[in-house]
Write a protein that holds these residues in place. Structure first.
Motif, PDB file in Angstrom:
ATOM      1  N   HIS A   1       0.847  -1.200   0.000  1.00  0.00           N
ATOM      2  CA  HIS A   1       0.000   0.000   0.000  1.00  0.00           C
ATOM      3  C   HIS A   1       0.880   1.246   0.000  1.00  0.00           C
ATOM      4  O   HIS A   1       0.957   1.956  -0.997  1.00  0.00           O
ATOM      5  N   LEU A   2       1.594   1.481   1.111  1.00  0.00           N
ATOM      6  CA  LEU A   2       2.434   2.686   1.165  1.00  0.00           C
ATOM      7  C   LEU A   2       3.783   2.456   1.834  1.00  0.00           C
ATOM      8  O   LEU A   2       4.451   3.400   2.229  1.00  0.00           O
ATOM      9  N   GLY A   3       4.173   1.185   1.982  1.00  0.00           N
ATOM     10  CA  GLY A   3       5.551   0.926   2.370  1.00  0.00           C
ATOM     11  C   GLY A   3       5.853   0.759   3.846  1.00  0.00           C
ATOM     12  O   GLY A   3       7.009   0.642   4.222  1.00  0.00           O
ATOM     13  N   CYS A   4       4.835   0.766   4.723  1.00  0.00           N
ATOM     14  CA  CYS A   4       5.115   0.456   6.126  1.00  0.00           C
ATOM     15  C   CYS A   4       5.477  -1.024   6.228  1.00  0.00           C
ATOM     16  O   CYS A   4       5.279  -1.783   5.286  1.00  0.00           O
ATOM     17  N   SER A   5       5.975  -1.454   7.385  1.00  0.00           N
ATOM     18  CA  SER A   5       6.310  -2.866   7.555  1.00  0.00           C
ATOM     19  C   SER A   5       5.101  -3.624   8.079  1.00  0.00           C
ATOM     20  O   SER A   5       4.533  -3.244   9.093  1.00  0.00           O
ATOM     21  N   VAL A   6       4.751  -4.703   7.401  1.00  0.00           N
ATOM     22  CA  VAL A   6       3.653  -5.513   7.907  1.00  0.00           C
ATOM     23  C   VAL A   6       4.190  -6.430   8.997  1.00  0.00           C
ATOM     24  O   VAL A   6       5.383  -6.704   9.074  1.00  0.00           O
TER      25      VAL A   6
ATOM     26  N   TYR B   1      -0.538  -8.105   8.940  1.00  0.00           N
ATOM     27  CA  TYR B   1      -1.309  -6.900   9.218  1.00  0.00           C
ATOM     28  C   TYR B   1      -0.388  -5.698   9.125  1.00  0.00           C
ATOM     29  O   TYR B   1       0.748  -5.721   9.611  1.00  0.00           O
TER      30      TYR B   1
ATOM     31  N   PRO C   1       0.310  -2.037  10.338  1.00  0.00           N
ATOM     32  CA  PRO C   1      -0.126  -1.173  11.430  1.00  0.00           C
ATOM     33  C   PRO C   1      -0.381   0.270  10.998  1.00  0.00           C
ATOM     34  O   PRO C   1      -0.814   1.068  11.813  1.00  0.00           O
ATOM     35  N   CYS C   2      -0.102   0.616   9.739  1.00  0.00           N
ATOM     36  CA  CYS C   2      -0.344   1.996   9.318  1.00  0.00           C
ATOM     37  C   CYS C   2      -1.801   2.194   8.893  1.00  0.00           C
ATOM     38  O   CYS C   2      -2.544   2.926   9.521  1.00  0.00           O
ATOM     39  N   HIS C   3      -2.220   1.532   7.810  1.00  0.00           N
ATOM     40  CA  HIS C   3      -3.569   1.796   7.309  1.00  0.00           C
ATOM     41  C   HIS C   3      -4.443   0.548   7.298  1.00  0.00           C
ATOM     42  O   HIS C   3      -5.373   0.436   6.521  1.00  0.00           O
ATOM     43  N   ASP C   4      -4.078  -0.413   8.133  1.00  0.00           N
ATOM     44  CA  ASP C   4      -4.923  -1.587   8.382  1.00  0.00           C
ATOM     45  C   ASP C   4      -5.088  -2.537   7.191  1.00  0.00           C
ATOM     46  O   ASP C   4      -6.119  -3.207   7.086  1.00  0.00           O
TER      47      ASP C   4
ATOM     48  N   VAL D   1     -11.423  -6.074   3.639  1.00  0.00           N
ATOM     49  CA  VAL D   1     -11.431  -4.705   3.127  1.00  0.00           C
ATOM     50  C   VAL D   1     -10.092  -4.078   3.460  1.00  0.00           C
ATOM     51  O   VAL D   1      -9.851  -3.652   4.580  1.00  0.00           O
ATOM     52  N   SER D   2      -9.199  -4.043   2.472  1.00  0.00           N
ATOM     53  CA  SER D   2      -7.862  -3.514   2.720  1.00  0.00           C
ATOM     54  C   SER D   2      -7.549  -2.410   1.737  1.00  0.00           C
ATOM     55  O   SER D   2      -7.942  -2.492   0.572  1.00  0.00           O
ATOM     56  N   PRO D   3      -6.819  -1.397   2.191  1.00  0.00           N
ATOM     57  CA  PRO D   3      -6.444  -0.347   1.243  1.00  0.00           C
ATOM     58  C   PRO D   3      -5.447  -0.838   0.181  1.00  0.00           C
ATOM     59  O   PRO D   3      -5.361  -0.248  -0.884  1.00  0.00           O
TER      60      PRO D   3
ATOM     61  N   GLY E   1       1.277   1.357  -3.749  1.00  0.00           N
ATOM     62  CA  GLY E   1       0.032   2.043  -4.066  1.00  0.00           C
ATOM     63  C   GLY E   1      -0.628   1.625  -5.359  1.00  0.00           C
ATOM     64  O   GLY E   1      -1.675   2.151  -5.710  1.00  0.00           O
TER      65      GLY E   1
END
Lengths: 225, 600
Positions: free
Chosen positions: A155-160, A170, A172-175, A187-189, A217
């Motif tokens: 999605h935007l590069g956070c660590s899952v 999961y 932790p940034c945008h669920d 329902v995931s971004p 993205g």
């Protein structure tokens, strides 16, 4: 011919302007009452030697010359600035083969396990012999078969992270949520599943991964390179 | 004096300038509602002064950015206050900007002929947000690093030009030195220069058009100086008081652990005024059917539409209805924005994973600062301190490498629940008397916390249960009182082999028992030496127990448990972590030190 005429003419004009300015400044040392600036610097139409009808053409030539000379004068500095500032556009990331672990560290069909990717890296002037450049989830699905996911969320590069109790990855940034197999869940971004990396089992049991990052993205998996 | 001032004024014309600056007419007298522009000017001046002072101590590179901020924060007197003022003034600028914007719109000060100046104001708003985005990364801590990553990935989502812009901003394909040099050049050079230029234009145009006085006039006309300036000064003081209060309340500006690209940072969040946008990104799915896709709508189109609406407001405001529409939209927008922000915070405050991640982040930050203070930062940067720190790394190594079989106090080492069923001993208290007492307890050896799930208790088909398990279950159960005393002495003696730092005093006190316990180990006592080599006794098929639990013994078994000194060929599952280069020497040392409670 024309160019040299124009150049010499401009040179003459500039020189005479400068000289006149200097002589006038010298003759009028009355600092308390300086002459008005405008009349001081600009040649008035009466003092111009050229006939009146030639003036618009000459002004046009002067204006063009100003632009041309200005452009020449600024070409080098602006050129250097643009080339230097645009340099990062040439940057490329290449998939690096990195040894992460050995097969026996991965229980067959066990939960995904996170490994740091430590590799040589050059960051501009610094060479890191062993730098952590990212992390990878490994899951062993066969005797010599391992699946690798880049831990960066598509999605935007956070660590899952892997959440055992829900058996999902999961973010932790945008669920965003992903199944154990990497597919988007619920329902995931995120527009695509976790990014798989090429895995190689070398020798007896060494697990090597070709590490690379992907554009975030978007629905397609495109290397950052 | 007067002739000197006259002489100067004649050449410079300062009197006219100051007169123009100070004796601006305010129809209807000074008012509190006019202070917002001045508080913003004040805030920007504060940011320039503190920002330049910060510049004196800041070093923009991946190995020195965090380090220089840390040094300023903890070693330079007043450094924490300086950074605190810069940080919290920036935080307050956003609400001040919103107040200014609302006041301008409510009073209709955006209508002709002031449209252009309204746009200048919008430009200043955008520049302020850009300044806060670029400033967030500069300390190069985990928080700034991960939040900026998301921000620059959002930039890349702009069609066509986005990916190129992202590379230009971060100075390459990945974060590094040039991300910092570029963000810093933007934050301290380009953006402030634009800001100054735009403020001059903004104030000049404001003076050209004059103030939009609130109708009806409450009082007689007044001058800017001293009537309005007095109110402005009070407001500015209030702003600074709020800044100082926030510094006191929040202990200055936060500095988390140094940026680490390989370390998951689950506590990543943007600054609070971007939390609404952050929350919007979670709803991306709802916009997915729109052309361009959800991300583009949430990250680019919606903000652009809001910006465009703000830009067009002066034209709409020409009509009475339009003005009310503007006002209603602004209030509604603020309401939606506040609701989104509240949702984001509400979710985080109730999410145990997030709370845990924040606590973990604070622990790491505190530990890094302690280490950096005690030892100084090595040339390769503060991350090296963490990378080599037992307290930080060993639990993570344990969780990654050991916790698929072992546990530590029932958790995975870092405090999170175990992912896999435990199939080997819990290693909390390794080397201690307590650990040995549990191990030698017939009630406990066959439980999951000890050996219950190992092949020693659950042998594969055709193989026997381990004779050690037999010994504990049969022989130990049968021990009489004297035998139990012998066992306790053997336990004390064996645990003394570990030389645990936490048990040093007890070991010194019990020298006699330890001496006797070593004797009880052999034929005269419990016959342990039948299987275990120990202090000169030859032993047999069991692991050698000389130096059991010591640093070297522990590292050795991690290095290769199948060595004949340890389990030999009876080891059925534990990897030779060192032998197979799964762990390097230093990692094994850290594990051993942590297990043995040897934390310096």
């Amino acid at each position: 011919m024309k160019a040299s005429f124009q150049g010499s003419y401009l040179g003459d004009a500039a020189l005479s302007l400068l000289l006149r300015g200097l002589t006038e400044a010298a003759s009028t040392l009355d600092v308390a009452n300086p002459p008005p600036l405008a009349s001081h610097l600009m040649p008035s139409p009466e003092t111009s030697a050229a006939p009146a009808e030639a003036a618009p053409r000459r002004d046009f030539l002067k204006a063009s010359a100003c632009v041309a000379l200005g452009a020449c004068a600024l070409a080098a500095p602006i050129g250097a600035v643009v080339v230097v500032l645009a340099n990062p556009l040439r940057a490329k990331g290449i998939p690096l083969p990195v040894k992460l672990t050995v097969l026996s560290a991965l229980p067959l069909n066990g939960p995904p396990r996170l490994f740091q990717v430590v590799s040589e890296r050059r960051d501009a002037w610094t060479r890191f012999p062993a730098n952590a450049i990212g992390s990878v989830f490994l899951r062993r699905v066969g005797e010599r078969e391992v699946i690798a996911f880049n831990s960066a969320c598509p999605h935007l590069g956070c660590s899952v992270e892997f959440r055992q109790e829900r058996d999902t990855f999961y973010c932790p940034c945008h669920d965003s949520e992903f199944a154990r197999t990497g597919e988007v869940r619920g329902v995931s971004p995120s527009r695509r599943g976790l990014d798989t990396l090429k895995v190689e089992i070398r020798g007896d049991a060494e697990v090597w991964v070709y590490f690379e990052n992907f554009k975030t993205g978007i629905a397609q998996k495109v290397s950052v390179a | 004096m007067k002739p000197i001032f006259d002489w100067f004024d004649h050449r410079v014309g300062y009197r006219k300038l100051t007169h123009e600056a100070l004796y601006e007419n305010i129809p209807g007298g000074s008012r509190w509602r006019y202070v917002w522009g001045s508080t913003l000017t004040f805030a920007i001046v504060v940011q320039f002064i503190t920002g330049i002072a910060l510049w004196f101590s800041y070093s923009a590179s991946a190995q020195t950015a965090w380090e220089s901020v840390f040094y300023l924060e903890t070693q330079v007197p007043g450094g924490s206050l300086l950074r605190g003022v810069h940080h919290w003034t920036a935080q307050l600028m956003v609400p001040l900007l919103l107040l200014h914007l609302m006041q301008v719109v409510i009073d209709g000060a955006y209508r002709a002929p002031r449209e252009v100046n309204f746009w200048f104001g919008l430009g200043l708003l955008a520049l302020t947000l850009a300044l806060s985005l670029t400033g967030y990364l500069l300390p190069w801590d985990q928080k700034g690093y991960w939040a900026s990553k998301v921000a620059t990935n959002l930039l890349a989502s702009i069609p066509v030009v986005g990916p190129g812009m992202q590379k230009l901003v971060i100075g390459g394909a990945d974060y590094g030195h040039h991300t910092l040099t570029r963000f810093f050049a933007l934050h301290a050079g380009v953006l402030p220069a634009l800001l100054v230029a735009l403020i001059f234009a903004h104030v000049a145009l404001f003076r050209r058009h004059g103030i939009t006085a609130k109708q009806p006039h409450r009082a007689a006309d007044a001058k800017f100086w001293p009537d309005q300036v007095l109110k402005d000064a009070v407001a500015c003081l209030a702003v600074m008081a709020a800044v100082l209060l926030l510094i006191w309340w929040r202990h200055g500006a936060e500095l988390m652990a140094p940026a680490n690209p390989a370390e998951n940072y689950s506590a990543a969040r943007p600054d609070w005024y971007f939390m609404g946008l952050f929350q919007l990104l979670k709803f991306q799915d709802k916009f997915q059917t729109l052309p361009g896709g959800g991300l583009l709508w949430c990250a680019v189109f919606i903000p652009s539409i809001i910006a465009l609406f703000l830009f067009l407001m002066p034209f709409l405001g020409r009509w009475r209805v339009g003005h009310f529409f503007n006002l209603a939209s602004l209030w509604a927008g603020l309401g939606i924005f506040s609701a989104l922000t509240a949702m984001a915070f509400w979710k985080d405050l109730r999410d145990p994973h997030f709370i845990g991640a924040v606590q973990q982040a604070h622990r790491e930050a505190a530990r890094t600062k302690d280490l950096a203070t005690a030892r100084g930062v090595p040339p390769e940067g503060a991350l090296a301190l963490l990378r080599d720190d037992v307290f930080i790394q060993a639990p993570k190594i344990f969780a990654a490498k050991c916790a698929s079989c072992h546990s530590y106090n029932g958790h995975d080492g870092t405090g999170l629940p175990l992912g896999d069923k435990q199939t080997a001993a819990d290693l909390a208290g390794w080397g201690s008397r307590e650990w040995l007492r549990k191990f030698m307890d017939p009630q406990q050896i066959n439980t999951d916390r000890i050996w219950g799930a190992t092949a020693f208790c659950q042998p594969a088909k055709g193989r026997n249960r381990s004779s050690m398990v037999d010994y504990v279950l049969d022989e130990v159960t049968k021990l009489d009182a004297a035998g139990k005393e012998q066992l306790e002495r053997v336990i004390v003696a064996l645990s003394a082999e570990a030389e645990l730092p936490g048990q040093r005093e007890a070991d010194l006190k019990d020298t006699a028992a330890i001496e006797q316990g070593r004797k009880d180990f052999g034929e005269m006592g419990l016959n342990c030496a039948d299987c275990h080599a120990f202090r000169g006794e030859a032993g047999g098929k069991g692991p050698e127990l000389t130096g059991w639990g010591s640093r070297e013994w522990t590292i050795g078994i991690i290095h290769n448990p199948s060595d004949k000194k340890y389990y030999g060929r009876r080891n059925d599952r534990m990897q030779a972590f060192g032998e197979k280069s799964e762990l390097d020497r230093r990692q094994m040392e850290m594990l051993a030190d942590w297990l043995r409670g040897d934390l310096k």
